[in-house]
Design a protein around this motif. Structure first.
Motif, short mmCIF file in Angstrom:
data_model
loop_
_atom_site.label_atom_id
_atom_site.label_comp_id
_atom_site.label_asym_id
_atom_site.label_seq_id
_atom_site.Cartn_x
_atom_site.Cartn_y
_atom_site.Cartn_z
N THR A 175 43.28 82.69 62.77
CA THR A 175 41.96 82.79 63.39
C THR A 175 41.69 84.19 63.92
OG1 THR A 175 42.95 81.84 65.34
CG2 THR A 175 41.53 80.42 64.06
N LEU A 213 40.55 86.12 53.82
CA LEU A 213 39.70 86.41 54.97
C LEU A 213 40.20 87.58 55.81
CD1 LEU A 213 38.38 82.86 55.55
CD2 LEU A 213 37.02 84.90 55.34
N ILE A 250 37.77 78.72 61.61
CA ILE A 250 38.09 78.70 63.04
C ILE A 250 38.03 77.27 63.56
CG2 ILE A 250 37.33 79.44 65.32
CD1 ILE A 250 36.39 82.03 64.09
N SER A 268 51.52 84.36 74.87
CA SER A 268 50.87 85.07 73.78
C SER A 268 49.38 84.87 73.92
CB SER A 268 51.37 84.55 72.44
OG SER A 268 51.29 83.14 72.43
N LEU A 269 48.64 85.85 73.51
CA LEU A 269 47.18 85.79 73.61
C LEU A 269 46.66 84.61 72.79
CD1 LEU A 269 45.03 87.40 74.98
CD2 LEU A 269 44.75 88.74 72.91
N VAL A 270 47.30 84.41 71.67
CA VAL A 270 46.88 83.36 70.76
C VAL A 270 48.14 82.64 70.29
CG1 VAL A 270 45.96 82.97 68.46
CG2 VAL A 270 44.86 84.62 69.94
N PRO A 271 48.17 81.32 70.35
CA PRO A 271 49.38 80.63 69.87
C PRO A 271 49.59 80.91 68.38
CG PRO A 271 47.88 79.12 71.00
CD PRO A 271 47.14 80.40 70.82
N GLY A 323 55.54 81.49 76.79
CA GLY A 323 54.48 81.48 75.79
C GLY A 323 53.26 82.23 76.25
N ARG A 342 43.00 79.44 79.41
CA ARG A 342 44.29 79.17 78.79
C ARG A 342 45.31 78.70 79.83
NH1 ARG A 342 46.22 81.57 74.31
NH2 ARG A 342 48.09 80.39 74.84
N TYR A 371 38.81 83.77 79.17
CA TYR A 371 39.72 83.18 78.18
C TYR A 371 41.10 82.93 78.79
CZ TYR A 371 42.56 82.75 73.97
OH TYR A 371 43.43 82.32 73.02
N PHE A 401 39.74 85.98 61.43
CA PHE A 401 38.40 85.42 61.30
C PHE A 401 37.54 85.84 62.47
CE2 PHE A 401 40.41 83.54 58.06
CZ PHE A 401 40.99 82.29 58.22
N VAL A 402 38.12 85.78 63.66
CA VAL A 402 37.33 86.16 64.83
C VAL A 402 36.92 87.62 64.73
CG1 VAL A 402 37.45 86.51 67.33
CG2 VAL A 402 38.29 84.40 66.34
N GLU A 407 50.10 79.15 65.82
CA GLU A 407 49.38 78.37 64.81
C GLU A 407 48.01 78.94 64.55
OE1 GLU A 407 51.80 76.80 67.45
OE2 GLU A 407 49.80 76.09 67.97
N TYR A 408 47.48 79.67 65.51
CA TYR A 408 46.12 80.18 65.37
C TYR A 408 46.10 81.59 64.82
CZ TYR A 408 44.52 76.28 68.25
OH TYR A 408 44.23 75.03 68.74
#
Lengths: 427, 334, 234
Positions: free
Chosen positions: B311, B245, A200, B302-305, B300, A136, A132, B314-315, B307-308
């Motif tokens: 998610t 969620l 997602i 971050s593991l996840v941006p 930046g 990225r 991942y 959810f993940v 905006e996500y």
């Protein structure tokens, strides 16, 4: 076709005529075209749920994939993108994704070379993480670059039919992945898992501006038949041009719908259909007879999703707009469920009927609510309480309320729908 | 030092606040799942409803000229919670109980709760419109800045009044819930029914009463969670869908039917979200000179941006459903 | 007036009926034992009495009052109690909490009854704080019985109390049942261990295919060569 089916469709025809008379032929055409697309999607859900017993709440995500496909396939080529370093960077990112996938596969299979089980789990986690991160590091600069220089990757400039087909194929692929992962779950867990996956998908499609233009939207998505504008150039007046244009599109969607219904009905009636029903009605018995239940379920899930992908592509095409921000679970998942629940599950004609009927009622409910609200507002003004503000917005909310209410009413009073499944008895 | 303070503000404080909200919501969902055996999708909208009820009460209090040393939003909480509990009981009586009497499957009840979600959503927006509101129209929000210069920090640790209240209320609620479940007859009856509904009925436990108590608690907690969230951020009608969620994720992670699991799950998901979105580049900066170029200039991280952010929950939900559906505390499962 | 009377009950799980006109009657002083081959309808009879399935014709009378098709949670306050065969304890609750649940309907002080149960089953007193799920099969059966006794019933019904237990525990359970009966509780139980159970039964009912075949005291039935041959393995 039985009398009940004929009567139901007659009722539908009457509704269309009423709409044509009150709001114009052009509007009726428009509604007919869009509802035929939704009917196709409902048919897809019927395959998954009515025939397969699978609770798919990821319809929105699958339709988005269809819309994305038609947009990326049939929009004109973005010369600026191909001229820049964009393809190169993107290529590197894809390479990174593939490398990461290989890494994950290797980790998953590492037990074969004798790695002890607990270590395998850690290796898997590590592989996902590293893969991942690696992806990225390549995709982030690529995405930023593409968005800055050429906006987005653009399309492939292929005919729109290819887009529809691609929509079906991609949705099918996505369904394969979703299905392989989650079809072992109990039905309510499956429902929740599919909602999650749909969200997602939405998050990704909405935010990958470099691929889909995100909230900037893609427009104009082409039509398979001449646009109203083309008729206008030949001197036809605006009103009639829309009737011709939309009528032609309607002919296309109806053709696709009819072919699909025929294919589905033939499959349902044949040995494959009988096996599917056996699996649906009693997993355990079917499994004990040697049927590979899970594989069959994935199969059904994929077939239904292909129709949903094509439907999503058709919708974006008809609206000439792919707007990732415009997809809502209400409109694209729950609405379809109402279509199948109300129309009749396990019955293709029921699902299609539900598609037409529910969409038309849904579309008409907004102006009807507005009228009702206006009347009530007159009443409250007359009573001295003042007029109701924001009638249009509130009318829109009323129909959300009614959709919810109809769902509950159907479950309570007509769980089998208007045209229930016809169990063919072999005497 | 500044980086650590930034981390504390953005992850520890934010994670605790978010975790508390998710925990309160998840407890309601898990109780309903344990006793009534279905996934109550409308829980997010119940939180929104509760928040709007509180909002209306705050307006009423302000109109009556009531001023208190504590934020009005907190002061009206007992009344709002009671009203939401009544609403929850009404929802069950009107929509879910009739289906249960028909012998409906859990999946039917889930879809019915989706119907209820839409009805609540439509009604709330019908009456209140789609705009954003704040609880602080009539008063100001207290913001506490803890000066950190004594350990070399140039920025303060910032906590707002509502956030402090939230943590305090969650602690009190968890304690009260624990005492209720382990010391009171009804609480034990709830645990018994969650454990084995058939035996509970055979033993003479008043199952109808337990169901009513469940909805009352779930409704009250949902109101608290929704109101606290609105106090912390703002009151939006779509507070609900973005919350449901992560709340489900928290409940599933903790093990469905396990109350303590839901609380743990809530904090786990809350911290997972804030950690995933945190820009770790902040920590890289002080060490810039010692690192290779490509890492030093990375921004930046971050593991996840951001905006996500949604998610992440959810993940987590999907992973837990697939890998360990019974959750951490081995709740009910497939 | 009998403590409990089952008159010509026809009942089933929805499809074809399992019970085809069963008759049972016992007094509060009785130990009633129902035996018979598999599928005879033994457990079904108990469930029909306790409202766990639908009685389509016939009546169930408790102390003269019609309780046919009553809901289970109405029957416990009336003085009936039921120990199911499986899943008969709350595994996540402690032993003491299990007992407390048996007394859910009682609003008076239950500590006296608790002490009585602990006196009858000393091992439970030792393990009172342990989750019931951690106990052995025999100990669980004691918890199940204790739970059913906490409501001070006048009729205790048990579905195969000796199922899955080692011989030592079987004997112990049967001894407890006799003790409870002597203390004034009517017993109606279904048993697979026919010989052992009938040995101390004051009323025995042999069922087959949903109907009564033989009725008498336990020892009478054991002595009867017909019964012995067909149902007790000679």
């Amino acid at each position: 076709m039985s009398r009940r089916v004929a009567l139901a469709y007659l009722g539908l025809a009457v509704l269309v005529v009423v709409i044509a008379m009150t709001r114009g032929v052009s509007t009726a055409m428009l509604l007919a075209a869009i509802s035929s697309i939704y009917a196709l999607v409902a048919l897809g859900l019927n395959i998954q749920f009515g025939y397969g017993g699978l609770f798919n709440l990821a319809i929105m995500g699958l339709m988005m994939i269809g819309g994305m496909a038609v947009s990326n396939i049939s929009m004109p080529v973005n010369a600026a993108f191909w001229a820049s370093d964009g393809p190169l960077l993107l290529g590197r990112a894809i390479g990174a994704a593939l490398a990461g996938t290989c890494l994950v596969i290797v980790a998953h299979q590492s037990w074969r070379v004798g790695v002890p089980r607990p270590l395998v789990t850690w290796l898997k986690v590590l592989a996902w993480f590293v893969g991942y991160i690696f992806y990225r590091t390549q995709i982030d600069p690529a995405a930023a670059y593409i968005e800055k220089t050429s906006g987005w990757v653009g399309g492939l400039g292929l005919p729109v039919w290819a887009g529809y087909a691609a929509g079906g194929v991609l949705a099918g692929l996505a369904a394969y992945v979703i299905g392989k992962i989650s079809l072992g779950l109990r039905s309510d867990y499956l429902a929740i898992a599919t909602i999650g996956m749909s969200e997602i998908i939405r998050a990704f499609v909405k935010n990958m501006d470099w691929l889909t233009r995100g909230t900037l939207t893609v427009t104009p998505v082409p039509w398979p038949v001449p646009l109203p504008g083309a008729y206008q150039e030949q001197g036809v007046d605006i009103g009639t041009s829309f009737v011709y244009g939309q009528g032609a599109f309607l002919a296309v969607t109806l053709a696709i719908l009819i072919v699909s219904v025929i294919l589905v009905e033939r499959a349902y009636g044949g040995p494959w259909g009988r096996m599917m029903r056996a699996v649906r009605d009693n997993h355990i018995a079917a499994a004990s007879m040697g049927k590979d239940v899970k594989a069959r379920q994935v199969e059904i899930f994929v077939f239904g999703s292909v129709l949903m992908g094509i439907g999503g592509a058709l919708l974006s095409s008809f609206n000439q707009l792919f707007d990732p921000g415009g997809y809502q679970p209400i409109n694209h998942t729950f609405l379809i469920w109402v279509m199948v629940i109300v129309g009749g599950m396990g019955n293709s004609y029921g699902a299609v009927l539900g598609g037409f009927l529910v969409y038309m009622l849904w579309a008409m409910s907004e102006p009807v609510s507005a009228v009702i609200f206006a009347q009530v507002s007159n009443l409250t003004s007359w009573m001295g309480l003042g007029a109701i503000p924001d009638i249009d917005a509130r009318a829109a909310q009323m129909r959300v309320f009614f959709l919810g209410f109809v769902i509950w009413l159907s479950l309570r009073f007509a769980p089998k729908g208007l045209l229930p499944e016809v169990i063919r008895r072999h005497v | 030092m500044d980086e650590l303070i930034f981390f504390i503000n953005k992850v520890i404080v934010a994670g605790t606040v978010l975790g508390s909200i998710y925990a309160l919501g998840a407890v309601g969902v898990t109780l309903i799942f344990g006793i009534l055996r279905f996934a109550h999708f409308a829980h997010g909208d119940m939180m929104t409803l509760g928040a709007f009820i509180a909002y209306v009460l705050v307006g009423a209090f302000a109109a009556l000229g009531i001023h208190l040393p504590i934020p009005l939003g907190v002061a009206v909480l007992p009344f709002a919670m009671a009203l939401t509990a009544v609403a929850a009981l009404g929802l069950d009586r009107g929509f879910y109980a009739p289906l249960r009497r028909m012998g409906a499957q859990p999946i039917t009840l889930l879809i019915a709760s989706i119907g209820v979600t839409l009805m609540l959503q439509g009604l709330v927006r019908l009456f209140f419109g789609t705009g954003t509101r704040t609880f602080f129209e009539f008063e100001t929000k207290d913001i506490f800045r803890f000066d950190m210069s004594w350990i070399g920090g140039s920025r303060p640790i910032t906590v707002t009044g509502p956030q402090l209240w939230m943590v305090a209320l969650v602690v009190v609620t968890v304690l009260a819930l624990h005492l209720f479940l382990t010391r009171s007859r009804l609480g034990k009856g709830m645990r018994a029914m969650s454990d084995n509904p058939d035996l509970a009925q055979v033993s003479g436990i008043n199952t109808a009463l337990v169901v009513r108590v469940t909805w009352t608690i779930a409704g009250a907690l949902a109101c608290m969670a929704g109101t606290m969230l609105a106090l912390d951020v703002s009151l939006k009608p779509d507070l609900a869908f973005n919350i449901i969620l992560p709340v489900f994720a928290a409940a599933v992670v903790g093990g469905l039917g396990q109350t303590y699991g839901a609380i743990a799950g809530g904090f786990l998901v809350g911290f997972a979200e804030t950690l995933a979105v945190f820009d770790w580049a902040v920590f890289v900066r002080p060490f810039r000179e010692h690192l290779p170029d490509w890492l030093a200039t990375a921004s930046g991280l971050s593991l996840v941006p951001t905006e996500y952010k949604l998610t992440v929950a959810f993940v987590i939900l999907v992973i837990v459903l697939l890998a360990r559906p019974t959750g951490i505390f081995k709740g009910l499962s497939t | 007036m009998a403590l409990i009377e089952v008159r010509n009950v026809v009942a089933g799980y929805g499809g074809a009926p399992i019970l085809n006109g069963v008759n049972i009657a016992i007094e509060q002083s009785d130990i009633g034992v129902i035996v018979g081959p598999n599928g005879a309808g033994k457990s079904t009879t108990l469930k029909a009495i306790f409202g766990l399935l639908k009685v389509s014709s016939g009546e169930v009378l408790f102390e003269g009052e019609d309780i046919t098709n009553s809901l289970p949670d109405r029957l416990v306050p009336r003085g009936l109690s039921f120990v199911p065969q499986e899943k008969n304890v709350f595994t996540t609750l402690s032993v003491e909490e299990n007992l407390e649940m048996g007394a859910f309907i009682r609003r008076d002080d239950i500590s006296g009854t608790l002490e009585e149960i602990y006196a009858m089953f000393p091992v439970l007193a030792e393990k009172r704080r342990q989750p019931a799920g951690e106990l052995s099969g025999g100990q669980r059966q004691m918890v199940a019985m204790g739970r059913a006794l906490m409501s001070k019933p006048r009729l205790l019904m048990l579905d195969e109390p000796s199922a899955g237990l080692s011989p030592r525990y079987v004997l112990e359970i049967f001894e407890h049942i006799v003790t409870v009966n002597k203390a004034g509780v009517g017993i109606l139980m279904v048993e697979q261990n026919a010989r052992q159970a009938l040995a101390f039964a004051s009323r025995g009912f042999v069922l087959a295919q949903g109907q009564n075949r033989y009725t008498g005291t336990g020892p009478e039935l054991i002595a009867d060569p017909e019964v012995a041959k067909s149902f007790l393995g000679g």
